[in-house]
Scaffold this motif. Structure first.
Motif, PDB file in Angstrom:
ATOM      1  N   GLY A   1      10.871  34.216 -35.418  1.00 16.85           N
ATOM      2  CA  GLY A   1      11.644  34.041 -34.195  1.00 16.85           C
ATOM      3  C   GLY A   1      12.837  34.964 -34.084  1.00 16.85           C
ATOM      4  O   GLY A   1      13.129  35.773 -34.964  1.00 16.85           O
ATOM      5  N   GLY A   2      13.557  34.802 -32.976  1.00 16.40           N
ATOM      6  CA  GLY A   2      14.728  35.615 -32.693  1.00 16.40           C
ATOM      7  C   GLY A   2      16.006  34.888 -33.034  1.00 16.40           C
ATOM      8  O   GLY A   2      16.044  34.052 -33.949  1.00 16.40           O
ATOM      9  N   SER A   3      17.057  35.150 -32.251  1.00 19.31           N
ATOM     10  CA  SER A   3      18.373  34.594 -32.571  1.00 19.31           C
ATOM     11  C   SER A   3      19.071  33.962 -31.372  1.00 19.31           C
ATOM     12  O   SER A   3      20.248  33.591 -31.479  1.00 19.31           O
ATOM     13  N   ARG A   4      18.367  33.831 -30.239  1.00 19.74           N
ATOM     14  CA  ARG A   4      19.035  33.293 -29.058  1.00 19.74           C
ATOM     15  C   ARG A   4      18.933  31.764 -29.022  1.00 19.74           C
ATOM     16  O   ARG A   4      17.878  31.195 -28.746  1.00 19.74           O
ATOM     17  N   GLN A   5      20.034  31.101 -29.326  1.00 17.77           N
ATOM     18  CA  GLN A   5      20.092  29.661 -29.181  1.00 17.77           C
ATOM     19  C   GLN A   5      20.177  29.304 -27.689  1.00 17.77           C
ATOM     20  O   GLN A   5      20.764  30.060 -26.905  1.00 17.77           O
ATOM     21  N   PRO A   6      19.571  28.199 -27.269  1.00 17.57           N
ATOM     22  CA  PRO A   6      19.750  27.779 -25.878  1.00 17.57           C
ATOM     23  C   PRO A   6      21.221  27.503 -25.579  1.00 17.57           C
ATOM     24  O   PRO A   6      21.983  27.126 -26.483  1.00 17.57           O
ATOM     25  N   THR A   7      21.615  27.724 -24.338  1.00 11.91           N
ATOM     26  CA  THR A   7      22.988  27.436 -23.937  1.00 11.91           C
ATOM     27  C   THR A   7      23.141  25.948 -23.680  1.00 11.91           C
ATOM     28  O   THR A   7      22.159  25.217 -23.501  1.00 11.91           O
ATOM     29  N   ALA A   8      24.394  25.500 -23.653  1.00  9.15           N
ATOM     30  CA  ALA A   8      24.665  24.073 -23.495  1.00  9.15           C
ATOM     31  C   ALA A   8      24.069  23.527 -22.207  1.00  9.15           C
ATOM     32  O   ALA A   8      23.563  22.391 -22.173  1.00  9.15           O
ATOM     33  N   ASP A   9      24.105  24.309 -21.118  1.00 10.43           N
ATOM     34  CA  ASP A   9      23.583  23.809 -19.850  1.00 10.43           C
ATOM     35  C   ASP A   9      22.057  23.839 -19.788  1.00 10.43           C
ATOM     36  O   ASP A   9      21.462  23.292 -18.858  1.00 10.43           O
ATOM     37  N   GLU A  10      21.419  24.466 -20.767  1.00 12.84           N
ATOM     38  CA  GLU A  10      19.956  24.467 -20.825  1.00 12.84           C
ATOM     39  C   GLU A  10      19.412  23.271 -21.600  1.00 12.84           C
ATOM     40  O   GLU A  10      18.209  23.000 -21.552  1.00 12.84           O
TER      41      GLU A  10
ATOM     42  N   GLY B   1      17.049  30.997 -21.182  1.00 14.55           N
ATOM     43  CA  GLY B   1      17.321  32.391 -20.869  1.00 14.55           C
ATOM     44  C   GLY B   1      18.020  32.600 -19.557  1.00 14.55           C
ATOM     45  O   GLY B   1      18.463  33.719 -19.271  1.00 14.55           O
ATOM     46  N   SER B   2      18.136  31.528 -18.741  1.00 13.16           N
ATOM     47  CA  SER B   2      18.778  31.687 -17.436  1.00 13.16           C
ATOM     48  C   SER B   2      20.032  30.837 -17.297  1.00 13.16           C
ATOM     49  O   SER B   2      20.655  30.830 -16.238  1.00 13.16           O
ATOM     50  N   GLY B   3      20.408  30.106 -18.346  1.00  8.89           N
ATOM     51  CA  GLY B   3      21.609  29.299 -18.285  1.00  8.89           C
ATOM     52  C   GLY B   3      22.865  30.150 -18.304  1.00  8.89           C
ATOM     53  O   GLY B   3      22.842  31.324 -18.681  1.00  8.89           O
ATOM     54  N   SER B   4      23.986  29.541 -17.913  1.00 10.13           N
ATOM     55  CA  SER B   4      25.239  30.286 -17.820  1.00 10.13           C
ATOM     56  C   SER B   4      26.276  29.826 -18.828  1.00 10.13           C
ATOM     57  O   SER B   4      27.368  30.385 -18.886  1.00 10.13           O
ATOM     58  N   GLY B   5      25.943  28.835 -19.632  1.00 10.42           N
ATOM     59  CA  GLY B   5      26.917  28.329 -20.584  1.00 10.42           C
ATOM     60  C   GLY B   5      26.926  29.114 -21.879  1.00 10.42           C
ATOM     61  O   GLY B   5      26.175  30.075 -22.072  1.00 10.42           O
ATOM     62  N   ALA B   6      27.796  28.664 -22.798  1.00 12.70           N
ATOM     63  CA  ALA B   6      27.869  29.285 -24.120  1.00 12.70           C
ATOM     64  C   ALA B   6      26.699  28.801 -24.976  1.00 12.70           C
ATOM     65  O   ALA B   6      26.186  27.691 -24.771  1.00 12.70           O
ATOM     66  N   PRO B   7      26.262  29.613 -25.927  1.00 11.14           N
ATOM     67  CA  PRO B   7      25.175  29.171 -26.811  1.00 11.14           C
ATOM     68  C   PRO B   7      25.560  27.897 -27.549  1.00 11.14           C
ATOM     69  O   PRO B   7      26.673  27.767 -28.053  1.00 11.14           O
ATOM     70  N   ALA B   8      24.640  26.963 -27.586  1.00 13.64           N
ATOM     71  CA  ALA B   8      24.886  25.707 -28.286  1.00 13.64           C
ATOM     72  C   ALA B   8      24.607  25.895 -29.780  1.00 13.64           C
ATOM     73  O   ALA B   8      23.746  26.687 -30.152  1.00 13.64           O
ATOM     74  N   PRO B   9      25.312  25.173 -30.653  1.00 10.52           N
ATOM     75  CA  PRO B   9      25.021  25.286 -32.088  1.00 10.52           C
ATOM     76  C   PRO B   9      23.647  24.701 -32.398  1.00 10.52           C
ATOM     77  O   PRO B   9      23.170  23.811 -31.687  1.00 10.52           O
ATOM     78  N   PRO B  10      22.989  25.191 -33.438  1.00 11.18           N
ATOM     79  CA  PRO B  10      21.706  24.599 -33.826  1.00 11.18           C
ATOM     80  C   PRO B  10      21.913  23.173 -34.277  1.00 11.18           C
ATOM     81  O   PRO B  10      23.035  22.770 -34.616  1.00 11.18           O
TER      82      PRO B  10
END
Length: 317
Positions: free
Chosen positions: A198-207, A246-255
């Protein structure tokens, strides 16, 4: 009289097909076909990557506690997990022919803490949407919907795991929502996968959302009436749930936190749960604490105790 009797017989014959509904019965993952749970068979001895579920009937409320995976959130006694490379497709197959062509298709992922999803309750996880298809063309009343496309694809839906999703253990949740009658009908099922490469993009909080909690019974996408005059000309539909990954606007959420001790899958030698009277508990509620050859932690956090489910699996309840 004969014509009426014949009509009643015909209607009676057709009725079970209308009421049968259904769910996801198998998957195609990394080129391999994997059978799902058989909801009307005995759970004893069933071993699959799919979380257990018990009924073809729909869920009729967005607040239903079984909305995550069409079950109570727990894993099976002989739960399996399969690997799925990031960037690869996963296909879910429903019973044929799926009877509901009006409504959206949605696919979610939820990352589990620790080294396995087994023993992790689906209702405690945060989910993000990786695929959706609503009204594809035409009008609300008689247009072409995501679920109609699923039917045309041999009652199947293929979703590609985003290449940017971090590696780890996940539940994947395929869902179709039927809008042919109100309240809307939810049909979700889940399976356990381990995403590799996998990659490194965590979902954002609003996702991120919870089930239940992601939807409201008053959401426009769940109260759509196909039979109004407006529906005959309306060409837009609001798909329920969060923005796509990938389309959310918030900050990345912690794992998800890995501080809670999680179970390992059951193996082959039966063992009874030990006494916990003098042991400090570390296994969380719903975690595995004993069973066939189990070598993990065996003492539950207070106030839960280790209960034997079967020879292969004991759980903190």
């Amino acid at each position: 009289m004969f014509a009426f009797a014949a009509l009643v017989t015909l209607a009676s014959t057709a009725l079970p097909q209308v009421l049968a509904h259904g769910g996801v019965l198998s998957y195609l993952i990394d080129g391999k076909t994997v059978q799902g749970w058989a909801p009307y068979n005995s759970p004893t001895g069933q071993t699959t990557i799919q979380r257990p579920w018990s009924s073809y009937n729909p869920i009729l409320s967005a607040t239903d506690p079984t909305l995550a995976c069409n079950d109570d959130g727990t894993s099976g006694a002989l739960q399996l997990t399969t690997t799925a490379p990031a960037g690869s497709p996963i296909t879910a197959y429903w019973n044929q022919v799926w009877p509901h062509p009006y409504g959206p298709m949605l696919t979610y992922l939820a990352q589990c803490p620790g080294t396995t999803c087994t023993g992790v309750n689906a209702n405690t996880l945060k989910w993000f949407k990786i695929d959706e298809a609503g009204l594809l063309s035409g009008t609300i009343a008689d247009g072409y919907w995501g679920s109609g496309k699923m039917i045309d694809q041999n009652s199947s839906w293929t979703t590609t795991i985003p290449a940017s999703v971090p590696s780890g253990n996940y539940l994947i949740r395929f869902e179709t929502i039927a809008l042919h009658s109100l309240p809307a009908q939810f049909y979700p099922e889940c399976a356990q996968i381990q995403i590799t490469g996998g990659g490194s993009r965590q979902p954002t909080a609003d996702e991120l959302v919870s089930f239940p909690g992601a939807y409201s019974n008053s959401d426009p996408g769940l109260t759509t009436n196909l039979y109004t005059n407006d529906a005959k000309t309306q060409t837009t539909y609001i798909i329920p749930g969060p923005p796509l990954y990938g389309s959310g606007s918030g900050a990345p959420a912690p794992p998800p936190s890995t501080s809670t001790v999680r179970p390992v899958p059951p193996t082959t030698t039966a063992s009874a749960p030990p006494s916990q009277s003098s042991t400090v508990g570390t296994v969380a509620q719903f975690g595995q604490c004993g069973g066939s050859g189990f070598t993990g932690a065996t003492a539950c956090v207070a106030p839960f105790t280790c209960k034997v489910v079967n020879d292969y699996y004991s759980q903190c309840l």
